[in-house]
Write a protein that holds these residues in place. Sequence first.
Motif, mmCIF file in Angstrom:
data_model
loop_
_atom_site.group_PDB
_atom_site.id
_atom_site.type_symbol
_atom_site.label_atom_id
_atom_site.label_comp_id
_atom_site.label_asym_id
_atom_site.label_seq_id
_atom_site.Cartn_x
_atom_site.Cartn_y
_atom_site.Cartn_z
ATOM 1 N N GLU A 175 0.845 -1.199 0.000
ATOM 2 C CA GLU A 175 0.000 0.000 0.000
ATOM 3 C C GLU A 175 0.877 1.245 0.000
ATOM 4 O O GLU A 175 0.643 2.187 -0.744
ATOM 5 N N ALA B 84 2.465 1.807 -3.372
ATOM 6 C CA ALA B 84 1.527 2.384 -4.342
ATOM 7 C C ALA B 84 1.352 3.881 -4.080
ATOM 8 O O ALA B 84 1.356 4.693 -5.006
ATOM 9 N N ASP B 85 1.221 4.246 -2.793
ATOM 10 C CA ASP B 85 1.122 5.669 -2.444
ATOM 11 C C ASP B 85 2.362 6.422 -2.903
ATOM 12 O O ASP B 85 2.279 7.526 -3.434
ATOM 13 N N VAL C 80 4.585 5.643 -5.272
ATOM 14 C CA VAL C 80 4.809 5.771 -6.706
ATOM 15 C C VAL C 80 3.886 6.855 -7.277
ATOM 16 O O VAL C 80 4.270 7.614 -8.164
ATOM 17 N N LEU C 81 2.687 6.961 -6.708
ATOM 18 C CA LEU C 81 1.776 8.039 -7.125
ATOM 19 C C LEU C 81 2.335 9.397 -6.759
ATOM 20 O O LEU C 81 2.323 10.337 -7.563
ATOM 21 N N ILE D 20 7.806 -2.749 -6.966
ATOM 22 C CA ILE D 20 6.478 -3.334 -7.192
ATOM 23 C C ILE D 20 6.587 -4.499 -8.192
ATOM 24 O O ILE D 20 5.968 -5.542 -8.016
#
Lengths: 465, 163
Positions: B91, B94-95, B97-98, B116
Amino acid sequence: MKRAKEEEGSISMDRISSLPKEILQRILYLLTQEEATGTSILSKSWRHVWRTRPNLVLSDADYFKDKGQEFLSVVDETLQGYLDQGVCLEEIHLCMSNHVSVPLLEKWIPRLEPMGVHDFRLYVISRREVGEIVDIPVVFEAEPLTLLFVFNCDLGRNVPENIRFVRLQVLHLKNVVIEQEIFDKIASSCGSLTDMWFEECKGLTNINKDECMIEVGAPSLEMVKIYGSRIRFLGHEFCNLKSLCIANAVLSSDLVEESQVFFIDAPNMEVYEYTGPVIPYVSFAPTSGKSTLRLYMRDDDAEDAQSWFLRLSKLLQGLRKSEICLKIFHLARFDLRIEEGILMRDAISGGNKPVVVENFILEINHFSAFPFVLNGLFCICRPKNVTPHRSCYKETELEELSEFFRKIKKMIDSGNREIWRDLEGLTVERFNRVQQEWQPVINVAKLPESMFKEFRVRLKWSDRD
Amino acid sequence: MAAETGTPTTLTLKSNDDELFSVAESAAILSVTIRNMVEDGCAGGVIPLDNVDGKTLASVITYMNGISAIPADEEKKKSYRDKFLSDKDFETLADMVLAANYLNMSCLMDAVSAKIAQVMEKKSVGWVRRKFGIENDYTPEEEAAVKEEHKWTFEGVETDDDN
């Protein structure tokens, strides 16, 4: 400033699927083709994402073995997909072992560059025993080609009009039959070539008597490996050459045809390996790095041992600044006769100190010949470690080996004072496999059970540089 | 506007959940987005980062400070990145990379993408779906059709096992 860690697993929202396309493409770029394509089954939104990653890696081996037509349509459809969507394909690696795939190349090679490809690697591998003719002129026009590996093929007789290997960095031909003219054209068109491997290739024009003649001329070369061919080095400057490995090849230079002398200027050489029946002379002088020489001494050489050792001396002088490992395969049936005084004079001519050889390995059938070879060698260089090798090992021969070590000691005590006066110490050592180090053997008369290659003589010289 | 005195300039960043962070300008400009703001002179007050939450921003700032303290040595930077990402869960990745994408920090984006990708490597479809919370919206017939379309990819692959 940092918050306490939040409860893990509390979020089950599908964040990855909503990541922007360019992030997903970066992630997929790093997966294998199967893994990337496999993401199509995760969910509907993933179905076509893999078709936009910037690289494509496909091989007609493994799953596609014996499914040539299926491979054709997969490659065709996938590439067509990139084209239709206008997605930029940057890298493509194709491995082909089936002649059925050739039409693919004809269709797609001309389109790769407009699609954005700047890194095209092509592996053409025939499973048959040589001779499958791969007559694919279109390959020679593949400008994005960066790597070409051809194995077990006959490149045909049609000399291409144009060869556009402007990006080619790695050329690896193994067991390939190639027209001399084609090879010359390839060699002269690759301005960016860094790695050249040439193994057991034959030329069609002189197939009956000779191997293909390789002319090495690209100044961009960093690594050259040539096994079993005729080579000629063109030009003299190879500033980028770091590694040169030549085995059982015939060398010739543009200066003296048929001579074993070749002059190349390669000041940055790090690895030099030579295996062959004749002693080459090199004019380059590696200032660091390693030189590994494997030389055969046959009947002819033994008959004229004097000049054999003189040539070896010249070669070692040329390599003196690198760490030298020398292996001699003694195949001669004669005893050697040498003029020690002349050899020694030559070795130290011009005020040179004798060349230091880090490791000297002698592969020999009869230990009786060992002192003669050693005597010749000690005239021209200073080996730090001497290892006797035998091709086959018998238990009774441990006794012979201790006899041999005793002989060396005796030879030094009673032999030519001029050769041995600089020797300060001699120890017989055995490699301790448990402690991974060499340890002295106290009683040479009774060697412990070991493999032959686990013994060596360590020599300490007072005059080495 | 960047002060022309010798003292290091500090910027204040605000996350979308209203947390405030101070960070040295020299470290913050690793983000091309922030660098552009500084260059355009709109970094004087608080810089609002509407797409990044406080937890993620804290991580990104730790990274900014860490990596900018390393001199130009790619090896060392790489090993710092590896270490920095080693304990992050998916999680968080993902945060990050955004955030890296929003802040335009290509080195962080590449490193997180690689991390990832590592998570996805050699895993079954079922495992990847669960790990990332991907809902399978295919009907069984549709799923079978996709599998059939890429037979060469799914040969011998179990889609629902747990490893």
